[in-house]
Design a protein around this motif. Structure first.
Motif, short mmCIF file in Angstrom:
data_model
loop_
_atom_site.label_atom_id
_atom_site.label_comp_id
_atom_site.label_asym_id
_atom_site.label_seq_id
_atom_site.Cartn_x
_atom_site.Cartn_y
_atom_site.Cartn_z
N GLY A 18 0.77 -1.23 0.00
CA GLY A 18 0.00 0.00 0.00
C GLY A 18 0.81 1.28 0.00
O GLY A 18 0.25 2.36 -0.21
N ASP A 19 2.11 1.21 0.26
CA ASP A 19 2.95 2.41 0.24
C ASP A 19 3.10 2.94 -1.18
O ASP A 19 3.34 2.18 -2.11
N VAL A 20 2.97 4.25 -1.34
CA VAL A 20 3.21 4.91 -2.62
C VAL A 20 4.50 5.70 -2.49
O VAL A 20 4.62 6.54 -1.60
N LEU A 21 5.45 5.43 -3.38
CA LEU A 21 6.77 6.04 -3.30
C LEU A 21 7.13 6.73 -4.61
O LEU A 21 6.91 6.16 -5.68
N PRO A 22 7.73 7.93 -4.53
CA PRO A 22 8.27 8.52 -5.76
C PRO A 22 9.44 7.66 -6.22
O PRO A 22 10.19 7.14 -5.38
N SER A 23 9.58 7.45 -7.51
CA SER A 23 10.64 6.56 -7.95
C SER A 23 11.59 7.18 -8.96
O SER A 23 12.79 7.06 -8.83
N MET A 24 11.05 7.84 -9.99
CA MET A 24 11.95 8.39 -11.01
C MET A 24 11.27 9.50 -11.79
O MET A 24 10.06 9.66 -11.74
N ARG A 25 12.10 10.23 -12.48
CA ARG A 25 11.64 11.29 -13.38
C ARG A 25 12.17 10.95 -14.76
O ARG A 25 13.37 10.71 -14.92
N LEU A 26 11.28 10.89 -15.74
CA LEU A 26 11.68 10.60 -17.11
C LEU A 26 11.65 11.88 -17.92
O LEU A 26 10.70 12.65 -17.84
N ARG A 27 12.70 12.11 -18.67
CA ARG A 27 12.83 13.32 -19.48
C ARG A 27 12.53 12.99 -20.95
O ARG A 27 13.18 12.15 -21.56
N TYR A 28 11.53 13.63 -21.50
CA TYR A 28 11.12 13.43 -22.89
C TYR A 28 12.06 14.19 -23.81
O TYR A 28 12.40 15.34 -23.56
N ASP A 29 12.47 13.50 -24.89
CA ASP A 29 13.33 14.17 -25.87
C ASP A 29 12.87 13.84 -27.28
O ASP A 29 13.59 13.21 -28.05
N ARG A 30 11.62 14.19 -27.58
CA ARG A 30 11.03 14.07 -28.91
C ARG A 30 10.85 12.64 -29.40
O ARG A 30 10.71 12.41 -30.59
N SER A 31 10.89 11.64 -28.49
CA SER A 31 10.64 10.26 -28.88
C SER A 31 10.00 9.52 -27.71
O SER A 31 10.52 9.57 -26.59
N ALA A 32 8.90 8.83 -27.97
CA ALA A 32 8.22 8.08 -26.90
C ALA A 32 8.99 6.80 -26.56
O ALA A 32 8.68 6.15 -25.57
#
Length: 145
Positions: A89-103
């Motif tokens: 049940g714990d919700v944790l921040p994990s990562m940040r993804l940086r978009y660079d014009r490609s999915a």
């Protein structure tokens, strides 16, 4: 590079123009470059790439990471902020993804609870699945092991 506007007193008037320092921002977002001094536009994540990212992360978590009950993604500017819900049940921040014009290719920054922020993983750019594996590998056991 950050630019700051500092409070100034106007000669002969005796009051301050601004009450506190504030960051200089650009309507299009981006970073000032040293050569031009102009703001470079940040990539805006299209709605299709946002949907694609959410679907791929959730499907990969379901198949490979049984300890994850859910993957949440919120977006701001050219970043996707990923949080995971563990089966307890714990919700944790994990990562940040940086978009660079490609999915298909995203830069990654892993959340550090010790620092209270994200640490860029220089030299790592990968698919959403690779990014989730990169974040989870040190902490969780993969389903196929």
């Amino acid at each position: 590079m950050n630019f700051w506007i500092m409070p100034v007193t106007i000669a002969g008037v005796g009051h301050q123009q601004d009450a506190a320092p504030r960051a200089l921002t650009c309507a299009g977002g981006g970073h000032a470059t040293r050569l031009t001094g102009k703001m470079a536009a940040m990539s805006v994540i299209p709605a299709s790439a946002k949907t694609f990212l959410r679907q791929r992360l959730r499907e990969h978590a379901r198949k490979s990471w049984p300890q994850l009950a859910m993957v949440y993604v919120r977006f701001r500017a050219s970043y996707g902020y990923v949080s995971v819900k563990l089966i307890d049940g714990d919700v944790l921040p994990s990562m940040r993804l940086r978009y660079d014009r490609s999915a298909d290719r995203w830069g990654v920054a892993i959340y550090s609870a010790r620092k209270g922020g994200y640490e860029d993983q220089l030299g790592f750019t990968g698919s959403p699945e690779d990014s989730l594996d990169f974040m989870c590998d040190p902490y969780l056991t993969k389903a196929d092991r």
